[in-house]
Every structure is written in structure tokens, then in C-alpha cells.
Design a protein around this motif. Structure first.
Motif, PDB file in Angstrom:
ATOM      1  N   VAL A  56       0.842  -1.204   0.000  1.00 38.65           N
ATOM      2  CA  VAL A  56       0.000   0.000   0.000  1.00 38.65           C
ATOM      3  C   VAL A  56       0.878   1.255   0.000  1.00 38.65           C
ATOM      4  CG1 VAL A  56      -1.720   1.324   1.310  1.00 38.65           C
ATOM      5  CG2 VAL A  56      -1.948  -1.153   1.111  1.00 38.65           C
ATOM      6  N   ILE A  57       1.923   1.262   0.823  1.00 38.37           N
ATOM      7  CA  ILE A  57       2.822   2.423   0.871  1.00 38.37           C
ATOM      8  C   ILE A  57       3.490   2.621  -0.493  1.00 38.37           C
ATOM      9  CG2 ILE A  57       4.921   3.385   1.904  1.00 38.37           C
ATOM     10  CD1 ILE A  57       4.143   1.922   4.505  1.00 38.37           C
ATOM     11  N   GLY A  58       3.908   1.529  -1.116  1.00 31.87           N
ATOM     12  CA  GLY A  58       4.515   1.609  -2.447  1.00 31.87           C
ATOM     13  C   GLY A  58       3.557   2.189  -3.468  1.00 31.87           C
ATOM     14  N   ARG A  59       2.304   1.776  -3.394  1.00 31.38           N
ATOM     15  CA  ARG A  59       1.278   2.294  -4.308  1.00 31.38           C
ATOM     16  C   ARG A  59       1.067   3.787  -4.077  1.00 31.38           C
ATOM     17  NH1 ARG A  59      -3.893  -1.256  -3.931  1.00 31.38           N
ATOM     18  NH2 ARG A  59      -2.662  -1.542  -2.128  1.00 31.38           N
ATOM     19  N   GLY A  92      10.834   6.706   3.097  1.00 30.94           N
ATOM     20  CA  GLY A  92      11.493   6.328   4.344  1.00 30.94           C
ATOM     21  C   GLY A  92      10.948   5.038   4.947  1.00 30.94           C
ATOM     22  N   TYR A  93       9.774   4.612   4.497  1.00 26.71           N
ATOM     23  CA  TYR A  93       9.168   3.381   5.014  1.00 26.71           C
ATOM     24  C   TYR A  93       9.344   2.200   4.064  1.00 26.71           C
ATOM     25  CZ  TYR A  93       7.023   6.532   8.314  1.00 26.71           C
ATOM     26  OH  TYR A  93       6.841   7.469   9.292  1.00 26.71           O
ATOM     27  N   LEU A  94       9.806   2.478   2.853  1.00 25.24           N
ATOM     28  CA  LEU A  94       9.974   1.430   1.855  1.00 25.24           C
ATOM     29  C   LEU A  94      11.400   0.882   1.884  1.00 25.24           C
ATOM     30  CD1 LEU A  94       8.142   3.179  -1.108  1.00 25.24           C
ATOM     31  CD2 LEU A  94       7.334   1.218   0.194  1.00 25.24           C
ATOM     32  N   PRO A  95      11.578  -0.373   1.444  1.00 27.07           N
ATOM     33  CA  PRO A  95      12.935  -0.913   1.360  1.00 27.07           C
ATOM     34  C   PRO A  95      13.756  -0.096   0.353  1.00 27.07           C
ATOM     35  CG  PRO A  95      11.287  -2.586   0.777  1.00 27.07           C
ATOM     36  CD  PRO A  95      10.562  -1.305   1.000  1.00 27.07           C
ATOM     37  N   GLN A  96      15.066  -0.119   0.515  1.00 27.97           N
ATOM     38  CA  GLN A  96      15.958   0.606  -0.399  1.00 27.97           C
ATOM     39  C   GLN A  96      15.691   0.139  -1.835  1.00 27.97           C
ATOM     40  OE1 GLN A  96      18.191   3.063   0.427  1.00 27.97           O
ATOM     41  NE2 GLN A  96      18.493   3.299  -1.757  1.00 27.97           N
ATOM     42  N   GLN A  97      15.431   1.078  -2.736  1.00 32.14           N
ATOM     43  CA  GLN A  97      15.150   0.736  -4.126  1.00 32.14           C
ATOM     44  C   GLN A  97      16.426   0.326  -4.855  1.00 32.14           C
ATOM     45  OE1 GLN A  97      11.733   0.944  -5.655  1.00 32.14           O
ATOM     46  NE2 GLN A  97      11.619   0.618  -3.451  1.00 32.14           N
ATOM     47  N   LEU A  98      16.284  -0.607  -5.781  1.00 36.95           N
ATOM     48  CA  LEU A  98      17.422  -1.074  -6.562  1.00 36.95           C
ATOM     49  C   LEU A  98      17.821  -0.023  -7.595  1.00 36.95           C
ATOM     50  CD1 LEU A  98      16.192  -4.719  -7.284  1.00 36.95           C
ATOM     51  CD2 LEU A  98      17.998  -4.056  -5.709  1.00 36.95           C
ATOM     52  N   THR A  99      19.104   0.052  -7.883  1.00 33.79           N
ATOM     53  CA  THR A  99      19.577   0.957  -8.922  1.00 33.79           C
ATOM     54  C   THR A  99      19.351   0.298 -10.281  1.00 33.79           C
ATOM     55  OG1 THR A  99      21.803   0.039  -8.960  1.00 33.79           O
ATOM     56  CG2 THR A  99      21.393   1.836  -7.386  1.00 33.79           C
ATOM     57  N   ASP A 100      19.484   1.079 -11.354  1.00 36.68           N
ATOM     58  CA  ASP A 100      19.323   0.533 -12.704  1.00 36.68           C
ATOM     59  C   ASP A 100      20.359  -0.555 -12.972  1.00 36.68           C
ATOM     60  OD1 ASP A 100      17.161   2.176 -13.195  1.00 36.68           O
ATOM     61  OD2 ASP A 100      18.345   3.729 -14.188  1.00 36.68           O
ATOM     62  N   ASP A 101      21.581  -0.362 -12.477  1.00 33.56           N
ATOM     63  CA  ASP A 101      22.632  -1.362 -12.679  1.00 33.56           C
ATOM     64  C   ASP A 101      22.300  -2.672 -11.973  1.00 33.56           C
ATOM     65  OD1 ASP A 101      24.053   0.471 -14.184  1.00 33.56           O
ATOM     66  OD2 ASP A 101      25.375   1.072 -12.521  1.00 33.56           O
ATOM     67  N   ALA A 137      11.785  -2.520  -6.566  1.00 34.54           N
ATOM     68  CA  ALA A 137      11.826  -1.856  -7.870  1.00 34.54           C
ATOM     69  C   ALA A 137      10.432  -1.909  -8.469  1.00 34.54           C
ATOM     70  CB  ALA A 137      12.825  -2.538  -8.800  1.00 34.54           C
ATOM     71  N   GLU A 138      10.066  -0.856  -9.187  1.00 36.32           N
ATOM     72  CA  GLU A 138       8.761  -0.810  -9.836  1.00 36.32           C
ATOM     73  C   GLU A 138       8.725  -1.793 -10.992  1.00 36.32           C
ATOM     74  OE1 GLU A 138       7.126   2.896 -11.262  1.00 36.32           O
ATOM     75  OE2 GLU A 138       7.587   3.816  -9.339  1.00 36.32           O
ATOM     76  N   GLY A 139       7.583  -2.422 -11.156  1.00 36.85           N
ATOM     77  CA  GLY A 139       7.423  -3.399 -12.229  1.00 36.85           C
ATOM     78  C   GLY A 139       7.714  -2.823 -13.604  1.00 36.85           C
ATOM     79  N   GLY A 140       7.348  -1.575 -13.822  1.00 35.17           N
ATOM     80  CA  GLY A 140       7.581  -0.930 -15.114  1.00 35.17           C
ATOM     81  C   GLY A 140       9.060  -0.798 -15.439  1.00 35.17           C
ATOM     82  N   ARG A 141       9.854  -0.446 -14.427  1.00 37.42           N
ATOM     83  CA  ARG A 141      11.309  -0.336 -14.629  1.00 37.42           C
ATOM     84  C   ARG A 141      11.902  -1.692 -14.962  1.00 37.42           C
ATOM     85  NH1 ARG A 141      14.014   1.744  -9.503  1.00 37.42           N
ATOM     86  NH2 ARG A 141      15.879   1.405 -10.699  1.00 37.42           N
ATOM     87  N   VAL A 142      11.445  -2.721 -14.254  1.00 43.55           N
ATOM     88  CA  VAL A 142      11.961  -4.072 -14.469  1.00 43.55           C
ATOM     89  C   VAL A 142      11.574  -4.571 -15.859  1.00 43.55           C
ATOM     90  CG1 VAL A 142      11.886  -6.464 -13.657  1.00 43.55           C
ATOM     91  CG2 VAL A 142      11.913  -4.598 -12.003  1.00 43.55           C
ATOM     92  N   ALA A 143      10.286  -4.403 -16.223  1.00 43.27           N
ATOM     93  CA  ALA A 143       9.799  -4.858 -17.529  1.00 43.27           C
ATOM     94  C   ALA A 143      10.553  -4.158 -18.665  1.00 43.27           C
ATOM     95  CB  ALA A 143       8.301  -4.616 -17.652  1.00 43.27           C
TER      96      ALA A 143
END
Length: 152
Positions: A56-59, A92-101, A137-143
Motif C-alpha cells: 500500500v505504501i509503495g502504491r 522512508g518506510y519502503l525498502p531501499q530501491q534497486l539501482t538501474d545497474d 523496484a517498480e514493475g515498469g522499470r523491471v519490464a
């Protein structure tokens, strides 16, 4: 007893109200409302797990990013800045986001593991990648990265 993520949000909201932090308290209120709405959706009310609260927080954070872009395109820089600030509070409440690399490396490994080639292999690759990047990571970035690597 460990505190749940929802309880942490409530405690932080109380602190923000006492500290007269309008931005933080408004953001946390909206987020807690979204969590409560999710809890009562469906046929029976239930308590969300920490993973579901993270979803929910991610959304909510994604909504802030999209709203900031829309305000920016509409020439409303002040509103865009507010949305970005709210997004930072939620980050601040979400896990650390992955970088593009990091995403590229995970996708590369998944392609090698699945042996997928061309756009038709996207489903097989995504099936391997999704559990590894869940909520980081957002699904759109991964896709987009999977498409890019499978294309060439």
C-alpha cells in the motif's frame, strides 16, 4: 513484542502532529487511510500484514511520483514539489530501491538461467526476476529492462 509497520506509521503520525510537521502528518494520514481502506475492502475486514502494508505504501508513493510529473507538465511547480516531498516521506518506510545497474544484473542472470531469447521469452524472465526484486523496484522499470535486454 515487535511493532508492526502500521503501528510505526501511527506512532510517527502522533510525533508529526505534536511536532507540528504539517507535510509529514498529512502524508501519514493519507497513507493510514489507504491502509484502512484496504483492510475493509472485500467481504470481511482484516488486519494487513507488514508486506501488505508495504504494498500500500509503495502504491501511495507511486501515486505521488505520477502526480508530481502531471503537475510539472501542467506548469504547477509548487504542487509538484509538494508531491515529491510527500513521496520522500513515504520512501522512508519502503525498502531501499534497486539501482538501474542492479536491476540490469538481476535481469541478465535471469535471462541466462531461463535461456530466454527474444520478446517471447519475457514471461519466463519476469517469472524469475519478480521474486528477486519484490518491492525494491517498480514493475515498469523491471519490464523495460527485460525488454531492452531481450531485444538486443
Amino acid at each position: 513484542m515487535t511493532t508492526t509497520l502500521k503501528q510505526r506509521l501511527k506512532d510517527d503520525l502522533t510525533s508529526a502532529i505534536k511536532g507540528r510537521d504539517e507535510l509529514r502528518s498529512a502524508t501519514l494520514r493519507l497513507t493510514l487511510t489507504a491502509i484502512t481502506k484496504e483492510e475493509v475492502a472485500g467481504t470481511t475486514a482484516r488486519e494487513l500484514s507488514d508486506d501488505e502494508v508495504l504494498t500500500v505504501i509503495g502504491r501511495e508513493a507511486k501515486k505521488r511520483r505520477e502526480a508530481a510529473e502531471a503537475f510539472e507538465q501542467g506548469g504547477r511547480a509548487e504542487s509538484a514539489q509538494r508531491e515529491r516531498a510527500e513521496g520522500e516521506v513515504l520512501a522512508g518506510y519502503l525498502p531501499q530501491q534497486l539501482t538501474d545497474d542492479e536491476i540490469a544484473a538481476i535481469v541478465r542472470d535471469a535471462i541466462a538461467e531461463s535461456g530466454a531469447q527474444g520478446p517471447k521469452g519475457m514471461g519466463a524472465v519476469m517469472k524469475l526476476v519478480n521474486p528477486k526484486v519484490a518491492k525494491r523496484a517498480e514493475g515498469g522499470r523491471v519490464a523495460a529492462e527485460v525488454k531492452r535486454q531481450l531485444a538486443g
